[in-house]
Scaffold this motif. Structure first.
Motif, PDB file in Angstrom:
ATOM      1  N   CYS A 160      -5.826  -2.485 -13.068  1.00 14.14           N
ATOM      2  CA  CYS A 160      -6.349  -3.242 -12.120  1.00 14.14           C
ATOM      3  C   CYS A 160      -7.148  -4.401 -12.511  1.00 14.14           C
ATOM      4  O   CYS A 160      -7.663  -5.309 -12.130  1.00 14.14           O
ATOM      5  CB  CYS A 160      -7.110  -2.743 -11.190  1.00 14.14           C
ATOM      6  SG  CYS A 160      -8.412  -1.531 -11.906  1.00 14.14           S
ATOM      7  N   ASP A 182      -7.704   2.016  -2.880  1.00 14.94           N
ATOM      8  CA  ASP A 182      -7.060   2.084  -4.242  1.00 14.94           C
ATOM      9  C   ASP A 182      -7.929   2.739  -5.248  1.00 14.94           C
ATOM     10  O   ASP A 182      -7.689   3.428  -6.219  1.00 14.94           O
ATOM     11  CB  ASP A 182      -6.540   0.955  -4.546  1.00 14.94           C
ATOM     12  CG  ASP A 182      -5.442   0.152  -3.934  1.00 14.94           C
ATOM     13  OD1 ASP A 182      -4.337   1.360  -3.737  1.00 14.94           O
ATOM     14  OD2 ASP A 182      -5.274  -0.501  -3.338  1.00 14.94           O
ATOM     15  N   SER A 233      -6.095  -2.026   1.588  1.00 18.30           N
ATOM     16  CA  SER A 233      -6.496  -0.849   2.396  1.00 18.30           C
ATOM     17  C   SER A 233      -6.566  -1.174   3.868  1.00 18.30           C
ATOM     18  O   SER A 233      -5.999  -0.428   4.744  1.00 18.30           O
ATOM     19  CB  SER A 233      -8.132  -0.629   2.130  1.00 18.30           C
ATOM     20  OG  SER A 233      -8.332  -0.327   0.687  1.00 18.30           O
ATOM     21  N   CYS A 284       3.159   3.916  -3.005  1.00 19.13           N
ATOM     22  CA  CYS A 284       3.656   4.272  -4.214  1.00 19.13           C
ATOM     23  C   CYS A 284       4.968   3.953  -4.662  1.00 19.13           C
ATOM     24  O   CYS A 284       5.878   5.011  -4.742  1.00 19.13           O
ATOM     25  CB  CYS A 284       3.163   5.690  -4.688  1.00 19.13           C
ATOM     26  SG  CYS A 284       1.709   6.141  -4.556  1.00 19.13           S
ATOM     27  N   TRP A 337      -4.232   0.857  -9.794  1.00 20.36           N
ATOM     28  CA  TRP A 337      -5.614   1.474 -10.042  1.00 20.36           C
ATOM     29  C   TRP A 337      -5.524   2.695 -10.932  1.00 20.36           C
ATOM     30  O   TRP A 337      -6.441   2.900 -11.677  1.00 20.36           O
ATOM     31  CB  TRP A 337      -6.142   1.802  -8.712  1.00 20.36           C
ATOM     32  CG  TRP A 337      -7.207   0.547  -8.417  1.00 20.36           C
ATOM     33  CD1 TRP A 337      -8.400   0.538  -8.431  1.00 20.36           C
ATOM     34  CD2 TRP A 337      -7.016  -0.655  -7.841  1.00 20.36           C
ATOM     35  NE1 TRP A 337      -9.000  -0.765  -7.865  1.00 20.36           N
ATOM     36  CE2 TRP A 337      -7.951  -1.473  -7.398  1.00 20.36           C
ATOM     37  CE3 TRP A 337      -5.548  -1.017  -7.548  1.00 20.36           C
ATOM     38  CZ2 TRP A 337      -7.972  -2.829  -6.784  1.00 20.36           C
ATOM     39  CZ3 TRP A 337      -5.417  -2.476  -6.854  1.00 20.36           C
ATOM     40  CH2 TRP A 337      -6.724  -3.132  -6.639  1.00 20.36           C
ATOM     41  N   ASP A 355      -7.947  -4.790  -3.319  1.00 20.51           N
ATOM     42  CA  ASP A 355      -8.232  -3.425  -2.773  1.00 20.51           C
ATOM     43  C   ASP A 355      -8.316  -3.501  -1.363  1.00 20.51           C
ATOM     44  O   ASP A 355      -7.767  -2.748  -0.560  1.00 20.51           O
ATOM     45  CB  ASP A 355      -9.207  -2.680  -3.543  1.00 20.51           C
ATOM     46  CG  ASP A 355      -9.286  -1.231  -3.506  1.00 20.51           C
ATOM     47  OD1 ASP A 355      -8.188  -0.759  -2.447  1.00 20.51           O
ATOM     48  OD2 ASP A 355     -10.082  -0.377  -3.894  1.00 20.51           O
ATOM     49  N   PRO A 361       0.661  -1.035   0.199  1.00 14.05           N
ATOM     50  CA  PRO A 361      -0.060   0.002   0.024  1.00 14.05           C
ATOM     51  C   PRO A 361       0.806   1.172   0.085  1.00 14.05           C
ATOM     52  O   PRO A 361       0.794   1.932   0.917  1.00 14.05           O
ATOM     53  CB  PRO A 361      -0.686  -0.132   1.288  1.00 14.05           C
ATOM     54  CG  PRO A 361      -0.118  -0.728   2.000  1.00 14.05           C
ATOM     55  CD  PRO A 361       0.865  -1.903   1.427  1.00 14.05           C
ATOM     56  N   TRP A 383      -2.143   9.924  -3.527  1.00  7.76           N
ATOM     57  CA  TRP A 383      -2.113   8.915  -2.554  1.00  7.76           C
ATOM     58  C   TRP A 383      -1.802   9.630  -1.413  1.00  7.76           C
ATOM     59  O   TRP A 383      -2.509   9.161  -0.156  1.00  7.76           O
ATOM     60  CB  TRP A 383      -1.220   7.820  -2.869  1.00  7.76           C
ATOM     61  CG  TRP A 383      -0.955   6.798  -1.802  1.00  7.76           C
ATOM     62  CD1 TRP A 383       0.157   6.211  -1.106  1.00  7.76           C
ATOM     63  CD2 TRP A 383      -2.056   5.827  -1.665  1.00  7.76           C
ATOM     64  NE1 TRP A 383      -0.439   5.255  -0.406  1.00  7.76           N
ATOM     65  CE2 TRP A 383      -1.556   4.703  -0.692  1.00  7.76           C
ATOM     66  CE3 TRP A 383      -3.121   5.551  -2.298  1.00  7.76           C
ATOM     67  CZ2 TRP A 383      -2.326   3.615  -0.292  1.00  7.76           C
ATOM     68  CZ3 TRP A 383      -4.051   4.372  -1.691  1.00  7.76           C
ATOM     69  CH2 TRP A 383      -3.431   3.661  -0.916  1.00  7.76           C
ATOM     70  N   SER A 402       0.332  -0.845  -4.894  1.00  7.04           N
ATOM     71  CA  SER A 402      -1.013  -1.025  -5.217  1.00  7.04           C
ATOM     72  C   SER A 402      -1.651   0.274  -5.918  1.00  7.04           C
ATOM     73  O   SER A 402      -2.627   0.331  -6.902  1.00  7.04           O
ATOM     74  CB  SER A 402      -1.984  -1.475  -4.177  1.00  7.04           C
ATOM     75  OG  SER A 402      -2.016  -0.384  -3.104  1.00  7.04           O
ATOM     76  N   PRO A 403      -1.297   1.450  -5.451  1.00  5.46           N
ATOM     77  CA  PRO A 403      -2.095   2.466  -6.344  1.00  5.46           C
ATOM     78  C   PRO A 403      -1.965   2.572  -7.617  1.00  5.46           C
ATOM     79  O   PRO A 403      -2.454   3.219  -8.539  1.00  5.46           O
ATOM     80  CB  PRO A 403      -1.274   4.019  -5.610  1.00  5.46           C
ATOM     81  CG  PRO A 403      -1.183   3.525  -4.116  1.00  5.46           C
ATOM     82  CD  PRO A 403      -0.683   1.874  -4.468  1.00  5.46           C
TER      83      PRO A 403
END
Length: 627
Positions: free
Chosen positions: A351, A321, A365, A128, A188, A361, A126, A299, A184-185
């Motif tokens: 994604c 995300d 999170s 960047c 998406w 997601d 989680p 983010w 993960s960002p």
């Protein structure tokens, strides 16, 4: 060979030279540990053959032999700790090939184009960022046979391997290639082609990682680093602390000896990987890097402005995300330098490479909440997920009313009486915004302003300001008459003192609440730990520094204003993707409240806020609903 290929070879060779330098440090340490034993062997052999006989040689023989045994025992202890200490693994969300076949196919095709080994598995973080993580340390194999529950640090779960968890089979299941960790960002927000371009230099790093010398040097450095962490862990007994303290000092000495070589080795590996990736989507990589910077900005705002208020209330947004897409789209709309970025949304998002993006997601999170706030590992009564549609009602409104209730509790503890009803002499029966404004804008009686204070009997300065001994009832006997300028200065100082006292009370109240919640948090961290040498909870990366008393006061006054606007003027709580909780009036966000609250909190000037309330029809004298 092209110029890029030559530079790549130079980078690999430079990294290999530095890796050999690291390994030479290890060899020298081993030689130092074995030197007394070698001398002892020579003396023992000389005594057995009669060449080194006599009293002096006998004493030297036994002294050196004893010293050699002690050195060997200490060296063995250090080697055992270095070998068994489990290097830190980044907490990640596992992504098996069954859950993302298209993503695995993209990475394998990318590795084939780069002519490097494919990563052994894929995991999400989680954050960047993206990197390769080596999970081949022998201690990880032992961890597999001891712990089968935590997917965030479990190598087998990240690799998608099955089996009975036996130590021998687990050791064989440890992948030779590193694990690819992807932010993960990125999945998406980025499009598929952009993600491939961003991952190209990362995947290219598997080539140098497969070199035996580089891999051995990395294992040695990670083992030393893990040994230092074991030795510095709190909560050790005195004997264990003493023993591990010696191990830690030796490990630090070796790290200092090879630290520069290790840094240059990694720099060479990165240079070689970057050169190899030049041939893959080079032009697109330049454009994709702009999206990386935009993702960082959005983010960070989403976490600090949107997620953090929910985490503090025991709720965690379950689609962070997905929310970052909305936040970045809003940022693109507001920032004229980012114009045109939103048009990318018509292309296929990365994604889509996942079979169940919503499940992934939600896991990312929850991990973000654990890393940045320290929440539990699973949802529960006091730690439940919240959807974006429910966020304004279940987070924003509840946050405002919780802070307003805390503000009035502190005012009650300070002895500040409730404000008077303008229609009569009776005091308002419930908590009102007028009470807060009166207290913070309290002036000397000579200025004609009511204080709204009824100090407890015997108090000399806690509820009145200045040195005149004003009773706080509005009587004009608190100070001698003076010029208008003198009265204004007196009123400002009095209001500042009232604000300081209220800010201190809020800080103390929040400290008590956090202290009451601390034992539960410590128990959760202990149950969440994975331990080879003890309990090692997940690292915590706070998003914001502690807030000052004045910042807390401004937040609580803002919350009280919003509660009053919702209850008396038909306003509604809302969500701004970049700024977090927002007050909506007629469906539009009002962003002009902050400056007026600061005028009241910092200088005691209530006129800008009163004008704002009057223009919107907010009834400050009406009680509001609290939680």
């Amino acid at each position: 060979m092209s110029g890029s290929g030559i530079r790549e070879q130079m980078g690999v060779q430079g990294a290999r030279v530095r890796a050999l330098a690291v390994l030479r440090v290890r060899s020298r340490a081993l030689a130092v540990a074995l030197l007394p034993a070698a001398v002892a062997v020579v003396l023992l052999v000389g005594g057995a053959t009669g060449r080194l006989g006599g009293g002096g040689w006998d004493i030297a023989r036994w002294a050196v032999t004893g010293f050699a045994l002690v050195v060997l025992l200490l060296a063995g202890a250090v080697a055992a700790v270095v070998a068994r200490a489990r290097p830190a693994l980044s907490p990640t969300v596992p992504v098996t090939e069954k859950a993302a076949p298209d993503l695995y196919r993209l990475v394998r095709d990318l590795a084939e184009r780069l002519d490097v080994p494919a990563p052994s598995a894929i995991a999400l973080t989680p954050d960047c960022d993206s990197w390769l993580e080596d999970r081949t340390h022998p201690a990880h194999a032992e961890a597999l046979s001891r712990t089968d529950s935590d997917p965030y640090t479990h190598p087998r779960a990240l690799s998608g391997f099955g089996g009975d968890g036996g130590r021998r089979r687990a050791a064989r299941r440890i992948p030779a290639a590193p694990v690819l960790v992807i932010g993960s960002p990125f999945l998406w927000w980025m499009r598929v082609a952009e993600l491939r371009a961003v991952l190209a230099p990362v995947v290219a790093g598997t080539g140098p990682s497969a070199h035996p010398d580089i891999a051995a040097a990395r294992r040695f450095v990670r083992g030393l680093d893990a040994a230092v962490a074991v030795a510095s862990r709190p909560g050790l007994g005195p004997i264990r602390r003493m023993a591990l303290g010696f191990v830690g000092r030796v490990a630090k000495l070796l790290l200092r000896a090879c630290g520069e070589h290790a840094a240059l080795m990694e720099r060479g590996v990165a240079a070689a990987a970057s050169e190899r990736a030049q041939a893959v989507d080079y032009g697109l990589r330049i454009v994709a890097q702009e999206q990386v910077g935009l993702a960082y900005a959005g983010w960070d705002r989403l976490l600090t402005r949107v997620a953090l208020p929910a985490w503090r209330m025991g709720r965690w947004p379950s689609r962070l995300d997905a929310g970052v897409v909305s936040a970045l789209t809003e940022l693109s709309r507001r920032d004229r330098l980012a114009e045109g970025f939103a048009s990318r949304l018509g292309e296929r998002p990365a994604c889509d490479l996942l079979e169940e993006p919503g499940v992934v997601d939600e896991a990312a999170s929850l991990l973000a909440a654990r890393l940045f706030h320290g929440g539990p590992a699973e949802a529960g009564p006091d730690w439940s997920p919240v959807d974006w549609q429910q966020y304004p009602e279940e987070v924003v409104d509840r946050k405002w009313r919780t802070e307003a209730a805390r503000l009035h509790r502190v005012l009650d503890a300070m002895g500040v009486r409730r404000s008077a009803d303008p229609a009569g002499s009776a005091l308002s029966p419930g908590p009102t915004l007028e009470r807060v404004i009166d207290h913070l804008s309290r002036h000397d009686a000579g200025t004609g302003g009511p204080t709204g204070i009824d100090g407890p009997a015997g108090s000399s300065g806690s509820t009145t300001a200045g040195g005149g001994g004003s009773s706080g009832t509005g009587a004009g006997t608190g100070h001698t008459a003076g010029t208008a300028g003198t009265a204004g200065i007196s009123g400002t100082g009095e209001a500042s003192e009232a604000g300081d006292a209220l800010a201190a009370g809020l800080s103390a109240e929040m400290a008590r609440e956090e202290a009451a919640a601390a034992p539960a948090a410590r128990a959760e961290a202990a149950s969440d730990a994975l331990a080879l040498w003890g309990t090692d909870p997940l690292p915590l990366f706070p998003l914001q520094p502690p807030r000052s008393g004045r910042e807390l006061l401004a937040d609580h006054v803002t919350a009280m204003v919003c509660c009053s606007a919702v209850d008396t003027a038909g306003a509604t709580p809302g969500l701004d993707w970049l700024d977090g909780p927002a007050l909506l009036i007629d469906g539009e966000r009002r962003a002009d409240l902050g400056g007026r609250v600061l005028s009241l909190v910092e200088g005691g000037d209530a006129e800008p806020l009163r004008s704002w309330l009057t223009a919107l029809g907010v009834r400050a004298e009406k009680p509001v609903r609290l939680v």
